[in-house]
Design an enzyme around this catalytic site. Structure first.
Site, PDB file in Angstrom:
ATOM      1  N   HIS A   1     -12.249   5.922   2.286  1.00 36.46           N
ATOM      2  CA  HIS A   1     -11.996   5.194   3.544  1.00 36.46           C
ATOM      3  C   HIS A   1     -12.673   5.666   4.734  1.00 36.46           C
ATOM      4  O   HIS A   1     -12.806   5.101   5.870  1.00 36.46           O
ATOM      5  CB  HIS A   1     -10.480   5.192   3.865  1.00 36.46           C
ATOM      6  CG  HIS A   1     -10.037   6.459   4.452  1.00 36.46           C
ATOM      7  ND1 HIS A   1      -9.695   7.534   3.579  1.00 36.46           N
ATOM      8  CD2 HIS A   1      -9.759   6.722   5.751  1.00 36.46           C
ATOM      9  CE1 HIS A   1      -9.084   8.447   4.085  1.00 36.46           C
ATOM     10  NE2 HIS A   1      -9.110   8.109   5.492  1.00 36.46           N
TER      11      HIS A   1
ATOM     12  N   ASP B   1     -10.040  16.848  -2.842  1.00 33.40           N
ATOM     13  CA  ASP B   1      -9.334  16.075  -2.062  1.00 33.40           C
ATOM     14  C   ASP B   1     -10.363  15.300  -1.264  1.00 33.40           C
ATOM     15  O   ASP B   1     -10.245  14.056  -0.933  1.00 33.40           O
ATOM     16  CB  ASP B   1      -8.285  16.624  -1.291  1.00 33.40           C
ATOM     17  CG  ASP B   1      -7.403  15.568  -0.478  1.00 33.40           C
ATOM     18  OD1 ASP B   1      -7.357  14.463  -0.813  1.00 33.40           O
ATOM     19  OD2 ASP B   1      -6.810  15.723   0.547  1.00 33.40           O
TER      20      ASP B   1
ATOM     21  N   HIS C   1     -15.189  12.401   1.145  1.00 34.12           N
ATOM     22  CA  HIS C   1     -15.677  12.007   2.449  1.00 34.12           C
ATOM     23  C   HIS C   1     -16.954  12.649   2.973  1.00 34.12           C
ATOM     24  O   HIS C   1     -17.527  12.383   3.542  1.00 34.12           O
ATOM     25  CB  HIS C   1     -14.365  12.087   3.264  1.00 34.12           C
ATOM     26  CG  HIS C   1     -13.045  11.559   2.732  1.00 34.12           C
ATOM     27  ND1 HIS C   1     -13.041  10.313   2.171  1.00 34.12           N
ATOM     28  CD2 HIS C   1     -11.743  11.626   2.796  1.00 34.12           C
ATOM     29  CE1 HIS C   1     -11.811   9.984   1.884  1.00 34.12           C
ATOM     30  NE2 HIS C   1     -10.952  10.800   2.320  1.00 34.12           N
TER      31      HIS C   1
HETATM   32  C1  BG6 Z   1      -7.354  11.446   2.470  1.00 28.10           C
HETATM   33  C2  BG6 Z   1      -6.827  12.772   1.942  1.00 28.10           C
HETATM   34  O1  BG6 Z   1      -8.274  10.914   1.880  1.00 28.10           O
HETATM   35  O2  BG6 Z   1      -7.728  11.546   3.724  1.00 28.10           O
HETATM   36  C3  BG6 Z   1      -5.622  13.204   2.775  1.00 28.10           C
HETATM   37  O3  BG6 Z   1      -6.206  12.683   0.516  1.00 28.10           O
HETATM   38  C4  BG6 Z   1      -6.523  13.393   4.138  1.00 28.10           C
HETATM   39  O4  BG6 Z   1      -5.365  14.799   2.565  1.00 28.10           O
HETATM   40  C5  BG6 Z   1      -6.734  11.797   4.669  1.00 28.10           C
HETATM   41  O5  BG6 Z   1      -5.249  13.711   4.955  1.00 28.10           O
HETATM   42  C6  BG6 Z   1      -7.425  12.108   6.108  1.00 28.10           C
HETATM   43  O6  BG6 Z   1      -7.779  10.744   6.711  1.00 28.10           O
HETATM   44  P1  BG6 Z   1      -8.136  10.215   7.926  1.00 28.10           P
HETATM   45  O7  BG6 Z   1      -8.494   9.030   8.077  1.00 28.10           O
HETATM   46  O8  BG6 Z   1      -6.591  10.690   8.692  1.00 28.10           O
HETATM   47  O9  BG6 Z   1      -9.065  11.359   8.625  1.00 28.10           O
END
Ligand code: BG6
Length: 503
Positions: free
Chosen positions: A195, A252, A257
């Site tokens: 994402h 994770d 990311h």
């Molecule tokens: C997710 C992780 O992919 O991204 C989580 O599994 C994390 O641990 C989250 O909290 C953070 O997403 P964002 O968009 O809030 O930075």
């Protein structure tokens, strides 16, 4: 501008609306669906980006009627949608909803799903299957989709599968998962969600680098001393033990990311903004990336203990509900990577992430080498730090440039200042939520923002040696909640005379 034969002719500024289609969500009662997917689908409908008659089918074990499902979705939408609740939009979306009760392995349940989908003519046979389920169930769901004839549609229709991370827990398991998914769906029909790639600021990395002349000449080992990629969160892990214990911070978020951010920051210019060309550049740079050794000095990991998050007293990981009291899961991970290319030779990329850190911030900082010569006396430049370009992914999305400036007055004194571009001040348009963008792209068969199986496997190749080293070397260091991680992370940079930024 000379014609580029690889550029497609569609005008990318126009809103793109998905054609007739529907989506089946497996794991629709889970957290992700409730908090992100269902609100994003409503927001897309509200923005007029879904086709008329869009079908949304929930699949799960609950004995729900269509009305129960509608009620559940409505609650998720009112709690999580970013756009206003408009009754006529909601009613149109609700009309296209169905719920099928079933488990992930029973033939009869999938046959019932197939019957339900066959009865929804508005989708015109075009279905996206969203696997918002733990990877242990990927095989069952994919095989059942195949067995029940849902994986392939009649000529002129499409079937796609959207899968959520984690894509395995190491290279071997990722290969196994990819093999299972690809044995049912060709790679061109597989959309793996990361994402972060749906975030506006992450896509802006490409605009910043490739639409401007200002940055590129400096974007290399001649001028850049090192790069810091930070994803800090202030939240703890209460309630997430089932997913997180035994997984840890590196699996994770670094595997996906942060390595995707590294790829976008470090890759060469793609010859066109097509999925194939973008993925080719990301693959190239990931293939050239490896850890810096020895890992005892170039990595750090930690686990938060009780502390203060602002004015709130919070528990340590081992006291959080559901976690093993001897848990060795890391909640902070940092590593040093290098990229074997002319552009980046000798430039360390420091990646770090953690829960219960000082504040929530994700940023990429390119920290410059000092000027080769400074015609100032030491006292004049004592407050001058390294120049930096900082891409602030969130919050306060924007880009910051840090450089020295003369302090007003009769003396010559130079001090660091910030030049700051902020999305909220420069644009009136609101950024879509990452999941909105990605769901729409999957329905439109636009795969630029989805990592391929090759990227996933390369990311594990980079991370596996670090994970193996940690597994063989005891438990993570402790750090107090509300701080910036364990001491070992500070030492990791201090060894080379560098410090982490305090965002
Ligand atoms: C997710 C992780 O992919 O991204 C989580 O599994 C994390 O641990 C989250 O909290 C953070 O997403 P964002 O968009 O809030 O930075």
């Amino acid at each position: 501008m000379p014609d580029n034969p690889l550029r497609d002719s569609a005008d990318k500024r126009l809103p793109r609306i998905a054609g007739p289609s529907g989506m089946v969500i497996f794991g629709v009662t889970g957290d992700l669906a409730r908090k992100k997917l269902l609100p994003a689908i409503y927001d897309l409908a509200n923005r007029g980006l879904l086709p008329p008659g869009f079908a949304l089918v929930g699949y799960g074990r609950r004995e729900w009627s269509k009305a129960d499902f509608q009620e559940y979705v409505r609650a998720a939408v009112t709690a999580g949608a970013r756009t206003d609740f408009r009754p006529h939009v909601w009613e149109r979306l609700a009309e296209g909803m169905e719920f099928v009760t079933g488990t992930f392995d029973r033939d009869a349940d999938f046959d019932a799903l197939a019957d339900t989908l066959a009865g929804i003519s508005a989708a015109a046979g075009n279905w996206a299957y969203y696997l918002s389920v733990p990877p242990d169930f990927f095989a069952d769901v994919c095989h059942q989709l195949e067995r029940s004839g849902l994986a392939e549609g009649p000529e002129g229709t499409w079937r796609r599968v959207i899968i959520e991370k984690p894509f395995g827990h190491d290279l071997e398991s990722a290969r196994h998962l990819n093999h299972i998914v690809n044995s049912v769906f060709p790679e061109s029909s597989v959309f793996r969600i990361d994402h972060y790639l749906g975030k506006e600021t992450v896509q802006n990395i490409m605009a910043l680098r490739f639409a401007n002349q200002l940055f590129d000449p400096l974007w290399n080992a001649h001028y850049i001393d090192h790069v810091q990629i930070t994803m800090a969160e202030d939240i703890g892990l209460g309630g997430r033990a089932g997913y997180y214990d035994g997984i840890g911070a590196a699996r994770d978020v670094i595997q996906n990311h942060l390595l995707q951010l590294l790829a976008l920051v470090a890759m060469e210019e793609p010859i066109a903004f097509t999925p194939r060309e973008l993925q080719a550049e990301k693959v190239k740079v990931l293939r050239a990336t490896s850890p810096v050794y020895p890992l005892a000095k170039t990595t750090a990991r930690g686990q938060y203990t009780a502390g203060w998050q602002g004015s709130e007293k919070v528990r340590g990981l081992r006291e959080e509900d559901g976690f093993d009291e001897n848990s060795e899961t890391e909640t902070f991970a940092a590593c040093t990577l290098q990229i074997h290319s002319r552009r980046w030779a000798g430039v360390p990329f420091y990646l770090r992430t953690g829960k219960r850190l000082g504040r929530r911030v994700t940023e990429i900082a390119l920290v410059f080498k000092p000027a080769p010569h400074l015609p100032f006396e030491d006292g004049m430049i004592s407050a001058l730090g390294p120049n930096a370009v900082v891409i602030r992914v969130q919050p306060d999305e924007g880009v910051l440039m840090r450089f020295g400036s003369k302090v007003p007055g009769s003396a010559m004194e130079v001090r660091d200042v910030n030049m700051d571009f902020s999305y909220s001040e420069s644009f009136t348009e609101e950024s879509p939520e990452a999941y909105e963008r990605l769901i729409l792209d999957a329905l439109l068969d636009e795969s630029s923002l989805f990592p391929t199986n090759e990227e996933v496997e390369l990311s594990w190749t980079i991370l596996d040696p670090i994970l193996e080293y940690w597994a063989a070397h005891g438990r993570p260091d402790d750090y107090e909640a509300g701080t910036w991680g364990p001491e070992s992370a500070e030492r990791m940079l201090a060894r080379n005379g560098r410090t982490w930024r305090r965002p």
